[in-house]
Design a protein around this motif. Structure first.
Motif, PDB file in Angstrom:
ATOM      1  N   CYS B 276      29.037  22.287  -0.406  1.00 38.81           N
ATOM      2  CA  CYS B 276      28.737  22.351   0.454  1.00 38.81           C
ATOM      3  C   CYS B 276      28.984  23.813   0.967  1.00 38.81           C
ATOM      4  N   MET B 277      30.048  24.271   1.011  1.00 35.41           N
ATOM      5  CA  MET B 277      30.570  25.532   1.863  1.00 35.41           C
ATOM      6  C   MET B 277      29.290  26.459   1.592  1.00 35.41           C
ATOM      7  N   TRP B 278      28.770  26.791   0.685  1.00 35.46           N
ATOM      8  CA  TRP B 278      28.305  27.981   0.300  1.00 35.46           C
ATOM      9  C   TRP B 278      26.879  26.787   0.565  1.00 35.46           C
ATOM     10  N   LEU B 279      26.482  25.636   1.078  1.00 32.98           N
ATOM     11  CA  LEU B 279      25.129  25.039   1.572  1.00 32.98           C
ATOM     12  C   LEU B 279      25.080  25.956   3.289  1.00 32.98           C
ATOM     13  N   LEU B 280      26.400  25.599   3.522  1.00 33.76           N
ATOM     14  CA  LEU B 280      26.515  25.379   5.156  1.00 33.76           C
ATOM     15  C   LEU B 280      25.841  27.184   5.187  1.00 33.76           C
ATOM     16  N   LYS B 281      26.615  27.808   4.453  1.00 27.81           N
ATOM     17  CA  LYS B 281      26.689  29.684   4.643  1.00 27.81           C
ATOM     18  C   LYS B 281      25.088  30.243   4.335  1.00 27.81           C
ATOM     19  N   LYS B 282      24.822  29.305   3.273  1.00 27.39           N
ATOM     20  CA  LYS B 282      23.079  29.888   3.360  1.00 27.39           C
ATOM     21  C   LYS B 282      22.751  28.902   5.071  1.00 27.39           C
ATOM     22  N   LYS B 283      23.107  28.583   6.000  1.00 38.00           N
ATOM     23  CA  LYS B 283      22.524  27.650   7.065  1.00 38.00           C
ATOM     24  C   LYS B 283      21.857  26.820   6.842  1.00 38.00           C
ATOM     25  N   VAL B 284      22.514  25.665   5.459  1.00 35.83           N
ATOM     26  CA  VAL B 284      21.624  24.493   5.426  1.00 35.83           C
ATOM     27  C   VAL B 284      21.984  23.820   6.252  1.00 35.83           C
ATOM     28  N   SER B 285      20.977  22.988   7.022  1.00 35.56           N
ATOM     29  CA  SER B 285      21.681  21.962   7.790  1.00 35.56           C
ATOM     30  C   SER B 285      22.943  21.177   7.015  1.00 35.56           C
ATOM     31  N   PRO B 286      23.963  20.472   8.112  1.00 35.57           N
ATOM     32  CA  PRO B 286      25.112  19.607   7.138  1.00 35.57           C
ATOM     33  C   PRO B 286      24.332  18.314   7.703  1.00 35.57           C
ATOM     34  N   ILE B 287      22.856  18.166   8.135  1.00 34.91           N
ATOM     35  CA  ILE B 287      22.294  16.848   8.388  1.00 34.91           C
ATOM     36  C   ILE B 287      21.560  16.343   7.034  1.00 34.91           C
ATOM     37  N   ILE B 288      21.055  17.822   6.329  1.00 36.43           N
ATOM     38  CA  ILE B 288      20.370  17.618   5.442  1.00 36.43           C
ATOM     39  C   ILE B 288      20.967  17.054   3.614  1.00 36.43           C
ATOM     40  N   ILE B 289      21.963  18.171   4.231  1.00 38.63           N
ATOM     41  CA  ILE B 289      23.435  17.870   3.005  1.00 38.63           C
ATOM     42  C   ILE B 289      23.545  16.419   2.386  1.00 38.63           C
ATOM     43  N   ILE B 290      24.257  16.162   3.937  1.00 40.34           N
ATOM     44  CA  ILE B 290      24.794  14.039   4.031  1.00 40.34           C
ATOM     45  C   ILE B 290      23.269  13.452   3.648  1.00 40.34           C
TER      46      ILE B 290
END
Lengths: 269, 306
Positions: B276-290
């Motif tokens: 998740c940290m990596w995805l967030l750093k890649k500017k993936v929106s938290p909502i999409i991750i959730i």
């Protein structure tokens, strides 16, 4: 649901909406909002448990600068109402959590809308300032806050109007695999909030403390308060040792020591 | 020098502090917290300026752009009160100086307020309250709410007073060691507790069975050989729990999760967090991750992995 309960639910929703923008009293945090809705509708236990579960997910949600976090207020209020209407008590917590997530996204748009509507409001304030009119500025500030309250209170009222049998029917029509799968997803989704917090705080200096915390938490006899006490103690000891380590204290502090794991994550394409 | 100096009383300052609770009420995309800031300053402006022109000028001055963490606005308000008081008493303090102090302080202070309040204190108090609440304990929400508001109000009042007394000197004081110390301590404690929270509260259980081993006779409870009725239950419990620690079933089932737990408990949770940290750093929106995690949960459950 009785008329008094309904009015109280809308009132709680209003407080949550105000809390969502003010970020002061924390009425918008699921732990508080869900508990209050549970309390006024006579589902206290289910409300508390839902609040606790959602709070775990929402731990890292915060408005930073102009960025808007997922809307904990709408998620908490609406999922609590659905939980109550569904009439499944504590058992309905799992599906209610899953419903809360899309609501948090929907709330995002309402928040942005409200923040845009606030632009003309401050222009009215400008005009009032020109006249030196305190009353008018105060009035517009209160209008602004009330608008934020309505942001949650109106959807809440709308949800209350939907007959509870419809909500129940909808929840019962969900197949078991979907329900269980969403509960499993709810257990994992907490990681996103933690990841957001870690990304903000992590520096080379503090990663070891993360590792220690992770390992020690496996000792299940330790309560969270014990973990907190350990954390403070480690921090105080470390900072004291660092101060005594000399260096004249010139270059002390955690000023941009970097974040090695973050760099690795960054480089890893 | 004016013969009678206008001073802001403690009551005036309390009124400002109380109003600053509503700082973000008219948060807008144009000038952000400006409306709330002006709203907070009104009791002071009323006291300090008497003519309509002075009041209008002061109101306009405080409707300029402002944005910081809502709690650390308090020390800035304190300093601004001190500056306005000097100005009302005839000292040369121009608009640029006041705006300069506000803008100069809001950035660095937000840099402290966000990690300390949003990323350490709230996750910790929230997790403490939530862990109690998961068991249906009303103390969870109560502790969270009361502790938060006590800390918040104490912080806001005392830092506003501090800012008022220190005046414009505050910027020097704050670049000193104290602020750095508090921020370091908060982030150490925060990371420590976060490590613990991930181990405890991120739930991933892999259900596939790795092995099913037939146990030797005598290592498990032989249900068909137990006496009938309550006597049988009693004996079964004794065999299971107390004396002999016998297994409930004739087979020993090991799931993937059991294997992982004997290696590192919570490893999957840790890896998920890093992902998740990596995805967030890649500017993936938290909502999409959730949403993606929910989909993975459902799919994983359907295929029998989770």
């Amino acid at each position: 649901m009785s008329a008094i309960s309904m009015i109280l639910v809308v009132l709680v929703a209003f407080l949550a909406g105000m809390g969502g923008i003010l970020d002061e009293f924390q009425f918008h945090q699921p732990l508080v909002a869900c508990t209050l809705i549970g309390l006024v509708t006579g589902n206290l236990e289910a409300g508390i448990i839902l609040g606790g579960s959602l709070q775990m997910i929402a731990l890292g949600w915060a408005n930073i600068g102009a960025a808007v976090a997922p809307d904990a207020a709408l998620a908490a209020v609406a999922s609590a109402i659905i939980l109550v209407q569904g009439g499944q008590g504590v058992k309905g917590v799992g599906p209610a959590i899953a419903i809360a997530i899309p609501l948090a996204v929907a709330g995002l748009f309402l928040t942005m809308l409200a923040r845009t509507i606030a632009v003309p409001i401050v222009h009215f304030m400008d005009a009032a300032a020109e006249e030196g009119n305190f009353r008018k500025i105060e009035m517009w500030q209160i209008v602004g806050i009330a608008m934020q309250g309505l942001r949650i209170a109106i959807p809440a009222a709308a949800l209350l109007v939907i007959p509870s049998s419809a909500v129940r029917g909808f929840l019962e029509s969900m197949p078991a695999w979907l329900n269980e799968g969403m509960t499993i997803g709810g257990g994992m989704v907490v990681a996103v909030g933690y990841a957001m917090v870690i990304n903000m705080m992590a520096t080379r200096e503090v990663w070891p403390f993360f590792a220690i915390g992770f390992v020690i938490a496996a000792v299940s006899d330790l309560t969270l308060i014990a973990l907190g006490a350990l954390g403070v103690s480690f921090g105080l000891i470390y900072l004291e040792l660092k101060k005594n380590a000399g260096n004249g204290g010139n270059n002390g502090g955690s000023s941009n020591t970097g974040d090695p794991l973050g760099d690795i994550l960054n480089d890893y394409e | 020098m004016a013969e009678s100096r206008v001073k802001l009383s403690k009551k005036d300052r309390l009124a400002v502090a109380w109003r600053s609770t509503f700082l973000q009420g008219s948060w807008n995309y144009e000038r952000m917290q400006n409306g709330g800031w002006c709203f907070s300053m009104i009791p002071a402006i009323k006291k300090l300026y008497k003519t309509k022109e002075d009041r209008a000028a002061a109101l306009k001055r405080h409707l300029e752009f402002f944005n910081t963490h809502p709690y650390v606005a308090s020390p800035i308000l304190g300093v601004t009160l001190a500056l306005e008081e000097d100005r009302a008493n005839g000292t040369e303090v121009d608009d640029a100086a006041i705006q300069g102090v506000k803008v100069g302080m809001m950035g660095p202070l937000a840099g402290v307020g966000d990690p300390v309040f949003w990323f350490t204190l709230r996750p910790m108090l929230g997790a403490l309250g939530a862990s109690l609440a998961l068991g249906g304990n009303i103390l969870g929400p109560i502790i969270f709410f009361v502790a938060w508001n006590l800390i918040r109000w104490a912080f806001m009042w005392y830092t506003q007073e501090f800012g008022y007394k220190a005046g414009s000197k505050i910027t020097d004081d704050m670049s000193g060691g104290m602020l750095q110390y508090v921020t370091s301590l908060a982030s150490i404690m925060g990371m420590f507790v976060l490590g613990g929270l991930i181990e405890r509260w991120v739930n991933i259980t892999f259900t596939p069975k790795v092995s099913t081993v037939k146990l030797q006779q005598g290592a498990y409870i032989e249900w068909d050989k137990l006496p009938k009725g309550a006597e049988g239950i009693k004996q079964a419990l004794i065999e299971y729990k107390n004396g002999k620690g016998l297994s409930l079933t004739p087979e020993k089932v090991t799931t993937l999760q059991d294997n992982l737990n004997s290696l590192i408990p919570g490893l999957a949770a840790l890896l998920l967090t890093f992902l998740c940290m990596w995805l967030l750093k890649k500017k993936v929106s938290p909502i999409i991750i959730i949403i993606a995690i929910f989909i993975v949960g459902i799919l994983g459950h359907v295929v029998g992995l989770l």
